[in-house]
Motif scaffolding. Structure first.
Motif, PDB file in Angstrom:
ATOM      1  N   ALA A 294      42.919  60.007  33.589  1.00  0.00           N
ATOM      2  CA  ALA A 294      42.954  61.087  34.587  1.00  0.00           C
ATOM      3  C   ALA A 294      41.688  61.151  35.424  1.00  0.00           C
ATOM      4  CB  ALA A 294      43.192  62.422  33.885  1.00  0.00           C
ATOM      5  N   ARG A 345      50.658  58.437  31.678  1.00  0.00           N
ATOM      6  CA  ARG A 345      50.081  59.739  32.041  1.00  0.00           C
ATOM      7  C   ARG A 345      48.610  59.831  31.660  1.00  0.00           C
ATOM      8  NH1 ARG A 345      55.211  62.319  28.991  1.00  0.00           N
ATOM      9  NH2 ARG A 345      56.669  62.452  30.724  1.00  0.00           N
ATOM     10  N   GLU A 347      47.699  59.949  28.549  1.00  0.00           N
ATOM     11  CA  GLU A 347      47.722  60.917  27.460  1.00  0.00           C
ATOM     12  C   GLU A 347      48.037  60.287  26.111  1.00  0.00           C
ATOM     13  OE1 GLU A 347      50.661  63.750  28.663  1.00  0.00           O
ATOM     14  OE2 GLU A 347      49.471  64.534  30.329  1.00  0.00           O
TER      15      GLU A 347
END
Length: 357
Positions: A294, A345, A347
């Motif tokens: 991210a 993502r 994640e």
């Protein structure tokens, strides 16, 4: 990232169109999903069966592929499944074509259309992918069987003087001609120029070779009139050779991969999906997660996965040729697919680090 519904099959649209290709390509990389490759050749599948003591029969190959395509909720994390010629013609025990089962689940059926690699004349230690002869007619058949996208793989070995310019140009030209024929037929081409992990090369050397190969591939795609908006790139991560004494961190691999792709892959490409290329399942997923972290600057294209053995292997081991193990094997498929969706993502919860295999 928003999800994108799979567009209607060609049979209900008439002649192929560029909007149809673009919509299909976008759907394949939407929703943080990825591709699952079950397109191993018959000899490759049989070798994997043999290692686990599974009888190498057509019926066992069919049963194993049925287990995969009927995995409950597979569409939650998989947008497309790449089949081989044998598999796209196979049916479930209830008589439903595998391609139909996938489409009904919201998953696009794909097809591997190259016919493997052969030694390249005049270029010791290098290989060229074959299969262009008769490809236009075969693509028409695959569309009729339900295929929505296709895949062609070229391979490049890194050595002291390899890959040669002749090998790079020949394989890039074949990839571009294949891609143009796919788009003519209404299929999204997945273009796969794979730099093999075999050898002692460093991550820096892999990056330089990957960049050189991709520059030639995109030059040839342009020459052949291929629309990048309706094309996916199946790329290797920038990795050291499996025998290299220096194995970099996950973050180093991510940075090298991103830097290379930013320099050479046009922003118009619909998406990039990484191959696992012999990495262990966990390591491939961990590296994919680092690429999609991210805190990185947004990339110009969706970056996903197109894994085969890295998703399949735990399930194949659990199944072992026994129908009574199907539920456990399907759970393993779903788990590995979800792990890679998490990695898209940024994640993925990394629990162990495994060395490349």
């Amino acid at each position: 990232m928003t999800t994108s519904a799979l567009p209607a099959p060609l049979s209900s649209l008439g002649a192929p169109s560029m909007p149809h290709l673009v919509s299909t390509a976008n759907a394949l990389v939407a929703g943080d999903k990825g591709l699952l490759a079950i397109d191993e050749s018959i000899p490759t599948c049989n070798r994997r069966f043999a290692r686990l003591g599974i009888a190498q029969t057509e019926q066992n190959r069919r049963a194993y592929r049925e287990l995969i395509v009927t995995t409950p909720r597979l569409a939650d994390s998989i947008s497309g499944v790449i089949l081989c010629d044998e598999t796209i013609r196979q049916h479930t025990t209830d008589g439903d074509p595998f391609a139909t089962v996938l489409m009904n689940a919201g998953i696009a059926p794909g097809i591997k259309v190259d016919r493997g690699t052969q030694p390249m004349a005049g270029h010791s230690g290098e290989r060229v992918t074959e299969g262009l002869d008769g490809l236009r007619e075969r693509l028409t058949q695959y569309v009729a069987l339900g295929a929505r996208f296709a895949k062609w793989r070229a391979v490049f070995t890194i050595g002291e003087t390899l890959p040669s310019r002749g090998c790079v140009q020949a394989n890039a030209h074949a990839l571009a001609r294949y891609a143009a024929l796919c788009q003519e037929a209404g299929l999204v081409p997945v273009v796969e120029p794979e730099i093999l992990m075999t050898g002692e090369h460093t991550v820096t050397r892999c990056g330089a070779v990957t960049e050189d190969v991709l520059r030639e591939v995109f030059s040839q795609l342009h020459t052949q009139g291929v629309a990048l908006e309706g094309t996916l790139l199946k790329a290797n991560m920038v990795l050291p050779g499996s025998a290299c004494p220096i194995q970099p961190t996950v973050e180093t691999v991510a940075e090298a991969t991103i830097s290379c792709l930013r320099r050479v892959v046009p922003a118009a490409v619909a998406g990039i999906v990484f191959l696992s290329g012999g990495q262990s399942g966990d390591l491939a997923t961990t590296r994919l997660n680092a690429i999609n972290a991210a805190d990185r600057q947004p990339l110009p294209w969706p970056v996903g996965f197109s894994f085969g053995r890295a998703i399949q292997q735990p399930a194949l081991t659990i199944w072992g040729g026994q129908d009574t193990n199907a539920d456990g094997a399907q759970s393993a498929i779903r788990h590995r697919a979800q792990n890679n969706q998490d990695a898209r993502r940024g994640e993925y919860a990394r629990t162990t680090v495994l060395a490349p295999t």
